[in-house]
Design an enzyme around this catalytic site. Structure first.
Site, mmCIF file in Angstrom:
data_model
loop_
_atom_site.group_PDB
_atom_site.id
_atom_site.type_symbol
_atom_site.label_atom_id
_atom_site.label_comp_id
_atom_site.label_asym_id
_atom_site.label_seq_id
_atom_site.Cartn_x
_atom_site.Cartn_y
_atom_site.Cartn_z
ATOM 1 N N SER A 135 0.813 4.156 5.178
ATOM 2 C CA SER A 135 -0.384 3.335 5.203
ATOM 3 C C SER A 135 -1.464 4.110 4.451
ATOM 4 O O SER A 135 -1.786 5.236 4.828
ATOM 5 C CB SER A 135 -0.799 3.116 6.665
ATOM 6 O OG SER A 135 -2.055 2.493 6.735
ATOM 7 N N LYS A 161 1.729 0.501 2.161
ATOM 8 C CA LYS A 161 0.788 -0.464 2.757
ATOM 9 C C LYS A 161 -0.621 -0.067 2.338
ATOM 10 O O LYS A 161 -1.020 1.090 2.488
ATOM 11 C CB LYS A 161 0.961 -0.424 4.280
ATOM 12 C CG LYS A 161 -0.183 -0.991 5.096
ATOM 13 C CD LYS A 161 0.207 -1.088 6.570
ATOM 14 C CE LYS A 161 -0.931 -0.669 7.489
ATOM 15 N NZ LYS A 161 -0.537 -0.691 8.911
ATOM 16 N N LYS A 163 -4.604 -0.555 2.890
ATOM 17 C CA LYS A 163 -5.682 -1.086 3.718
ATOM 18 C C LYS A 163 -6.576 -1.912 2.800
ATOM 19 O O LYS A 163 -6.825 -1.500 1.643
ATOM 20 C CB LYS A 163 -6.476 0.062 4.346
ATOM 21 C CG LYS A 163 -5.688 0.797 5.424
ATOM 22 C CD LYS A 163 -5.460 -0.123 6.610
ATOM 23 C CE LYS A 163 -4.976 0.651 7.821
ATOM 24 N NZ LYS A 163 -4.749 -0.234 8.975
ATOM 25 N N ASP A 188 -3.054 -4.518 4.849
ATOM 26 C CA ASP A 188 -3.505 -4.604 6.248
ATOM 27 C C ASP A 188 -5.018 -4.728 6.257
ATOM 28 O O ASP A 188 -5.737 -3.821 5.831
ATOM 29 C CB ASP A 188 -3.065 -3.342 7.005
ATOM 30 C CG ASP A 188 -3.416 -3.383 8.491
ATOM 31 O OD1 ASP A 188 -3.990 -4.402 8.948
ATOM 32 O OD2 ASP A 188 -3.111 -2.399 9.198
ATOM 33 N N GLU A 213 -1.000 -8.058 6.869
ATOM 34 C CA GLU A 213 -1.132 -7.663 8.277
ATOM 35 C C GLU A 213 -2.512 -8.016 8.807
ATOM 36 O O GLU A 213 -3.526 -7.669 8.193
ATOM 37 C CB GLU A 213 -0.864 -6.155 8.386
ATOM 38 C CG GLU A 213 -0.777 -5.618 9.800
ATOM 39 C CD GLU A 213 -0.428 -4.119 9.815
ATOM 40 O OE1 GLU A 213 0.114 -3.611 8.802
ATOM 41 O OE2 GLU A 213 -0.711 -3.461 10.817
ATOM 42 N N ASP A 238 -0.640 -7.374 14.246
ATOM 43 C CA ASP A 238 -0.775 -6.048 14.859
ATOM 44 C C ASP A 238 -1.681 -6.215 16.078
ATOM 45 O O ASP A 238 -1.208 -6.459 17.206
ATOM 46 C CB ASP A 238 -1.344 -5.072 13.806
ATOM 47 C CG ASP A 238 -1.662 -3.684 14.338
ATOM 48 O OD1 ASP A 238 -1.546 -3.446 15.551
ATOM 49 O OD2 ASP A 238 -2.067 -2.803 13.535
ATOM 50 N N LYS A 262 3.089 -1.280 18.327
ATOM 51 C CA LYS A 262 2.470 0.031 18.557
ATOM 52 C C LYS A 262 2.552 0.318 20.044
ATOM 53 O O LYS A 262 2.151 -0.515 20.866
ATOM 54 C CB LYS A 262 1.000 0.018 18.125
ATOM 55 C CG LYS A 262 0.799 0.049 16.622
ATOM 56 C CD LYS A 262 -0.660 0.047 16.270
ATOM 57 C CE LYS A 262 -0.827 0.106 14.744
ATOM 58 N NZ LYS A 262 -2.209 -0.245 14.362
ATOM 59 N N GLY A 290 1.396 2.892 13.318
ATOM 60 C CA GLY A 290 0.902 4.236 13.630
ATOM 61 C C GLY A 290 -0.578 4.189 13.944
ATOM 62 O O GLY A 290 -1.271 3.235 13.574
HETATM 63 O O1 OSB Z 1 -3.952 -1.073 11.751
HETATM 64 O O2 OSB Z 1 -2.179 0.019 11.422
HETATM 65 C C1 OSB Z 1 -3.389 0.011 11.655
HETATM 66 C C2 OSB Z 1 -4.713 3.601 11.750
HETATM 67 C C3 OSB Z 1 -5.687 3.490 12.718
HETATM 68 C C4 OSB Z 1 -5.934 2.265 13.277
HETATM 69 C C5 OSB Z 1 -5.192 1.149 12.882
HETATM 70 C C6 OSB Z 1 -4.188 1.254 11.938
HETATM 71 C C7 OSB Z 1 -3.978 2.499 11.336
HETATM 72 C C8 OSB Z 1 -3.017 2.717 10.269
HETATM 73 C C9 OSB Z 1 -2.528 4.127 10.101
HETATM 74 O O3 OSB Z 1 -2.691 1.874 9.475
HETATM 75 C C10 OSB Z 1 -1.079 4.276 10.310
HETATM 76 C C11 OSB Z 1 -0.708 5.732 10.374
HETATM 77 O O4 OSB Z 1 -0.435 6.295 9.308
HETATM 78 O O5 OSB Z 1 -0.698 6.312 11.485
HETATM 79 MG MG MG Z 2 -2.587 -2.660 11.394
#
Ligand code: OSB
Ligand code: MG
Length: 375
Positions: A135, A161, A163, A188, A213, A238, A262, A290
């Site tokens: 991510s 992925k 953001k 995402d 996402e 999510d 998660k 994550g």
């Molecule tokens: O939405 O997946 C998410 C990190 C913090 C809060 C929300 C998210 C995330 C990530 C990071 O996308 C995923 C990771 O590398 O741990």
């Molecule tokens: Mg997410």
């Protein structure tokens, strides 16, 4: 199992580089760990709440309070035999799923050690290796992003992925797709879009994304189902999926075609397995999300990802992407094929570097069973 003591700690762990989402930037993680002692064994849990209640209603401080005042004393005076009993034990406390998961997951860890099997096996995992993705946070500029993708693809990661948020989307996807026409790409939004953005979101279809996402509200199914009708790209939920019933509702309403699981968000291993199974039975693939975890939460994510329906690459990546030094030994590494090997040793498969944990601890609380005092 008799619970002898629960130590709750907060560690301060600076990220290798800041991580930006549509809701904010994280530079240093405040990592809350639960260390549960039972009959000579130690189980570990990690709280995945953010520093602020921006991803969900929970935060580091809300979890600390709920664990110290409510859940910790309940667990300390229970004698659970199985991690699967913990949701009922905590049932009287509404919500607070990340706080609950912190303790429940430590009990599963102890149970695996007691049985002399790996956590993966205890959970019902069948995979020997798990596929990994990354991510990538919102960057200061597109050139930095392209460089980062280049590096992660070269390292072997199977899915990238991005953001995104309004203003960091179409222009970014366009540059990325031009440069990397064949990679598996997803995005995402962490709930950054609204109904008025539907036409804009339909334009995401041009970039051959594996999924979009959580584009809309964090607590929504209905408007996601309207959006999914307009898209051939899969929506992945999510934030919206808090438990098995949510997964059933979202699948039934066709609010998504993929689910991100998660551990903290759903309240621990028991509910994560229930969401996994509900999705599996209905042909909906899942992957493990994550929350910028330390090695302890990461080792739990790895074990969970070994279940059969985790068929898409998760956001479970190498320790070194987050920390200069992790708190487990060995650190989590990812092969050049973009895979993590599931260890077949009892418990999590990684030992905790307790010396380092102690050094990084900024607060600590010991929770024991409440003793009834006669008056
Ligand atoms: O939405 O997946 C998410 C990190 C913090 C809060 C929300 C998210 C995330 C990530 C990071 O996308 C995923 C990771 O590398 O741990
Ligand atoms: Mg997410």
């Amino acid at each position: 199992m008799k619970i002898d003591a629960i130590y709750l700690r907060e560690l301060n762990l600076p990220l290798v580089k800041p991580f930006q989402t549509s809701f904010g930037v994280t530079r240093d993680r405040r990592v809350v760990l639960a260390e549960v002692h039972s009959e000579g064994l130690v189980g570990w849990g990690e709280c995945t709440a953010g520093e602020h209640p921006h991803f969900s209603e929970e935060s580091v401080d809300s979890c600390w309070q709920v664990i110290v005042d409510e859940l910790g004393p309940m667990l300390a005076s229970a004698e659970p035999e199985h991690g699967g009993q913990i949701p009922r034990l905590f049932g009287v406390v509404r919500g607070n799923r990340m706080a609950k998961a912190t303790l429940e997951n430590a009990i599963w860890d102890i149970e695996a050690q007691r049985k002399g099997i790996s956590l993966s096996r205890l959970l019902g995992g069948t995979r020997e290796v798990i596929p990994c993705g990354v991510s990538i946070g919102i960057q200061p500029g597109i050139d930095e992003l392209l460089e980062t993708i280049e590096r992660e693809v070269a390292a072997g990661y199977q899915r990238i992925k991005l953001k995104c948020k309004p203003g960091w989307d179409l222009n970014v996807f366009d540059r990325v797709r031009n440069r990397f026409p064949a990679i598996t790409l997803s995005c995402d939004a962490n709930s950054a879009y609204r109904m008025k953005d539907f036409d804009h979101l339909v334009q995401f279809e041009a970039f051959d994304l594996l999924m979009i996402e959580q584009p809309l509200w964090h607590d929504d199914f209905y408007f996601h189902s309207l959006l999914q009708k307009r898209l051939s790209t899969a929506i992945c939920l999510d934030e919206s999926i808090r438990n098995r019933r949510d997964a059933l509702a979202a699948i039934e309403m066709e609010s998504c075609r993929i689910i991100n699981i998660k551990l903290g968000r759903v309240g621990g291993f028991s509910e994560a397995i229930a969401v996994h199974n509900a999705a599996y039975e209905r042909g909906i693939p899942v992957w493990c999300g994550g929350m910028l975890e330390s090695g302890i939460g990461r080792s739990h994510n790895i074990a969970l990802s070994s279940l059969a329906n985790f068929s898409l690459p998760g956001d479970v990546s190498a320790s070194k992407r987050y920390w200069t030094e992790d708190i487990i030994d060995p650190e989590v590494t990812v092969s050049s094929q973009g895979e993590i090997l599931i260890a077949d040793t009892p418990g999590r498969g990684f030992s905790v570097r307790t010396d380092r944990v102690q050094q990084l601890t900024v607060r600590k609380e010991c929770i024991r069973a409440r003793v009834a005092v006669a008056v």
